[in-house]
Design a protein around this motif. Structure first.
Motif, short mmCIF file in Angstrom:
data_model
loop_
_atom_site.label_atom_id
_atom_site.label_comp_id
_atom_site.label_asym_id
_atom_site.label_seq_id
_atom_site.Cartn_x
_atom_site.Cartn_y
_atom_site.Cartn_z
N LYS A 1 3.36 6.04 -2.63
CA LYS A 1 4.53 6.76 -3.14
C LYS A 1 4.42 6.98 -4.64
O LYS A 1 4.72 8.06 -5.15
N THR A 2 3.98 5.93 -5.35
CA THR A 2 3.85 6.06 -6.79
C THR A 2 2.80 7.11 -7.16
O THR A 2 2.97 7.86 -8.12
N THR B 1 0.84 -1.20 0.00
CA THR B 1 0.00 0.00 0.00
C THR B 1 0.87 1.25 0.00
O THR B 1 0.60 2.22 -0.73
N SER C 1 8.64 4.78 6.26
CA SER C 1 9.03 4.76 4.85
C SER C 1 9.49 6.14 4.40
O SER C 1 9.90 6.33 3.27
N ALA D 1 3.88 1.48 -1.12
CA ALA D 1 4.48 1.60 -2.46
C ALA D 1 3.52 2.33 -3.39
O ALA D 1 3.92 3.20 -4.17
N LYS D 2 2.24 1.98 -3.30
CA LYS D 2 1.24 2.64 -4.16
C LYS D 2 1.10 4.12 -3.82
O LYS D 2 0.96 4.95 -4.71
#
Lengths: 316, 381
Positions: B225-226, B220, B251, B222-223
């Protein structure tokens, strides 16, 4: 669909590997017992949960850390972390021996069928989790931060964090030590002998009860180590966390080939990575679906798991 | 051993019969009335139920102190917050004719599962915390009328309030919304996303759905951040929110973290530590927010501090207790009493139910974490 995976590939991979190593250690608890007894230790999930509380109590009550205190540094850091690890392994190891005594030994001596021990194992796992529920008033318990989560460096856009690195290397080391113990030590040989042929091992003078207790102990120690890493990474525990972890670790064990130590290793890592990749690509709501589809597909073609019964010599 | 159990059971039964026999001839018994509390008193959600029930007990204690001629008994109905459990305990509660009214159920799912039995029994319910919109919507099969009432605002009011509070003062807010797959969080997420449309300058950049037993939020994050989000709204409950916000901060993300009343619990900053600082939570003020004296008295009488939905639970119990005092000692008259009720909440608002069982207010307050405590920043307008 794949932009998150591409964008955050190395972050995800690191997270998957550290989660995978936690799975590896917990699935050892399942696989060791299965290898020797041909029975699933359903209480292993609760052994894990008790281990997490052992870890928290060490930092919170013995060393007096609170949610607001500064993380430890230097020698103190090493002291606290190692005490936590030892405590967690001790709590989990003793709980595992307790489970063996209460749920398995007597029934085994009476020669009951396997279903009876299955139920007694489920029973004791309910007792363990409900007991913790009563002790904690059903509330989640946060763990004080001991190891500061410093971002060491950035590699290919991924933050390399201290706790991830510690988890990966320490868990790998513990796995390696346990694997060597089973492979090389006299007791390890006895464990493998019982696993291959219980009657023959008995005739060769192997003390069956001691082997079984040791197997539970080793499984419990691995699970306890996993509980320590879990707390270091996630800093959280609750009486019911065992179920999800147990399910995942059991899946990892079956994926790799239950009863096989190396299988637990590859199964755990594979599952950890699969979970984070599937969540990133399809959405977290698809994680469980993907994991079980893969599990069914693997079992369809390799009914004994990826490493299964084929590798007799490495079996626990 | 078996014999001993049998004997003690026999003695216990005999005693019980004698005691009930005695009390029915007693004068005081004529003023003994029973209400119930239903909510999770065991299982994973037990802390919510325990907090609510404590506020109900507190209301009863104050009532009996002020009106010594009355004896109020409380029946605890434990549904574990689970619809499946609720449907097994509700029939017994409905059949217990002594019970004049219920404070609860705490959770929406459990409420819907219990409704058929309470409708049949004509048993009035006042929930302190079931916020799902459909329960008071006559167009849905979940509709709880005429027995269901609630003293808490609905999620269709909370969603937009949360959207507004989360993005307050954030220039060019890019919002990422996460639910926990529960029947509370998924609709709330929809109301948040709908509410975002009316917030100038805010845009929805993504979302995820993570089961509330999860502890690994790496995918989640990672998403998030993207997507480049600078505001993250979580519509689930506090314990998972604490894990999530810790991992988010670890993070390196500096996005605003916001949550609904599921996160509204002083345990949240305790669990999340420094990571929870400056989080924005919508919630309802507790007893402590109303008066420190009231909270002190609560702590003295109950031995613990007041918890979540203490104001709502206290209000709900008081409506029933006032009804008893006004002579409504059958289920029928009690239901009519609640329907026609007009009174003042301990929060100062006027409680009056509309024809579907909703109260007129239901304003949500914004809370932010400062030094490990959720601090009320006032009603979200």
């Amino acid at each position: 669909m794949f932009e998150v995976l591409i964008d955050q590939f190395w972050s995800l991979t690191l997270a998957g590997i550290s989660l995978g190593f936690i799975y590896v250690l917990v699935s050892l608890g399942y696989t060791m017992v299965y290898g020797v007894l041909r029975m699933i230790n359903f209480a292993n999930s609760e052994i894990f949960m008790w281990g997490t509380f052992g870890t928290i109590i060490t930092s919170r009550d013995i060393f007096g850390y609170t949610q607001t205190s500064a993380p430890a540094t230097g020698g103190k850091l090493a002291l606290v972390l190692i005490s936590q690890l030892i405590m967690s392994m001790a709590v989990a190891g003793l709980t595992a021996i307790f489970v063996e005594y209460v749920a398995y030994r007597r029934l085994r001596a009476k020669g009951t069928n396997r279903l009876a021990t299955l139920i007694s194992a489920i029973g004791i796992s309910i007792v363990l989790s409900e007991l913790m529920r009563l002790l904690t008033d059903s509330r989640p318990v946060g763990s004080p931060r001991v190891l500061e989560k410093i971002i060491l460096t950035e590699v290919w856009g991924a933050n390399i964090r201290l706790d991830t690195i510690v988890t990966i290397f320490a868990a790998a080391l513990i796995y390696f030590l346990l694997e060597r113990f089973v492979q090389l030590s006299r007791m390890g040989k006895a464990i493998r002998a019982v696993s291959m042929n219980e009657d023959a091992a008995k005739l060769m003078g192997v003390n069956l009860n001691r082997v079984i207790t040791t197997t539970f102990l080793v499984g419990g120690l691995a699970t306890g180590a996993a509980a320590f890493f879990y707390i270091t990474v996630f800093e959280y525990s609750k009486f019911n966390i065992g179920f999800t972890m147990g399910m995942a670790a059991f899946t990892a064990a079956v994926l790799g080939g239950i009863g096989n130590i190396r299988g637990a290793f590859y199964g755990g890592l594979f599952l950890g990575l699969l979970e984070v990749y599937a969540s990133a690509v399809l959405g977290t709501q698809w994680k469980a679906v993907t994991v079980f589809i893969v599990l069914v597909l693997v079992l369809l073609f390799k009914p004994n798991g990826l490493f299964g019964e084929a590798v007799q010599t490495t079996r626990a | 051993m078996k014999k001993r159990i049998q004997i003690s059971l026999a003695i216990a039964t005999a005693l019980a019969i004698t005691l009930t026999g005695c009390s029915s001839s007693d004068d005081a018994a004529e003023n003994t009335f029973t209400i119930a509390y239903q909510g999770p008193l065991s299982g994973g959600e037990a802390s919510t139920g325990t907090d609510e029930q404590n506020a109900v007990k507190y209301a009863i204690e104050l009532f009996m102190e002020a009106n010594p001629e009355y004896t109020i008994e409380l029946v605890s109905v434990d549904d574990q917050g689970d619809p499946a459990v609720a449907s097994t305990v509700a029939p017994g509660t409905a059949a217990n004719e002594k019970i004049l009214g219920i404070v609860g159920p705490a959770y929406s799912g459990a409420t819907i599962a219990s409704l058929p039995f309470y409708k049949d029994g004509g048993l009035v319910m006042i929930s302190p915390s079931a916020t799902r919109v459909s329960i008071t919507d006559p167009a849905t099969p979940d509709f709880g009328g005429p027995v269901f009432h609630r003293v808490v605002g609905k999620d269709d009011k909370q969603g937009p309030a949360l959207a507004k509070y989360a993005t307050d003062g954030v220039a060019n807010a890019k919002v990422f919304v996460v639910d926990d797959q529960s029947s509370y969080a998924v609709p709330l997420r929809e109301y948040v996303e709908a509410g975002l449309k009316s917030v100038a300058g805010a845009s929805l950049v993504g979302g995820d759905s993570v089961i509330n037993t999860a502890t690994d939020y790496a995918p989640t994050i990672a998403k998030i951040k993207t997507s480049g989000a600078n505001v993250v709204i979580y519509t689930g409950y506090y314990s998972a929110a604490a894990i999530f916000v810790k991992q988010l901060r670890d993070s390196g993300s500096k996005a605003v973290f916001a949550g609904g009343d599921g996160v509204f619990n002083q345990e949240f900053p305790k669990l999340a530590g420094a990571a929870a600082e400056d989080s924005r939570i919508t919630g309802v003020g507790g007893l402590a927010g109303i008066s420190a004296d009231l909270e002190a008295d609560f702590q003295e009488k109950m031995g613990v501090s007041s918890g979540v939905y203490s104001v709502e639970s206290f209000d709900a119990a008081n409506i029933l207790l006032e009804g008893i005092k006004a002579g409504n000692t059958t289920r029928e008259t009690m239901l009519a009493w609640v329907k026609a009720y007009e009174g003042t909440s301990v929060s100062g608002n006027t409680i009056k139910f509309d024809e579907n069982g909703d109260i007129s207010y239901g304003l949500f307050a914004g809370f932010t974490t400062k030094d490990g405590v959720l601090v009320n920043t006032g009603i979200i307008k």
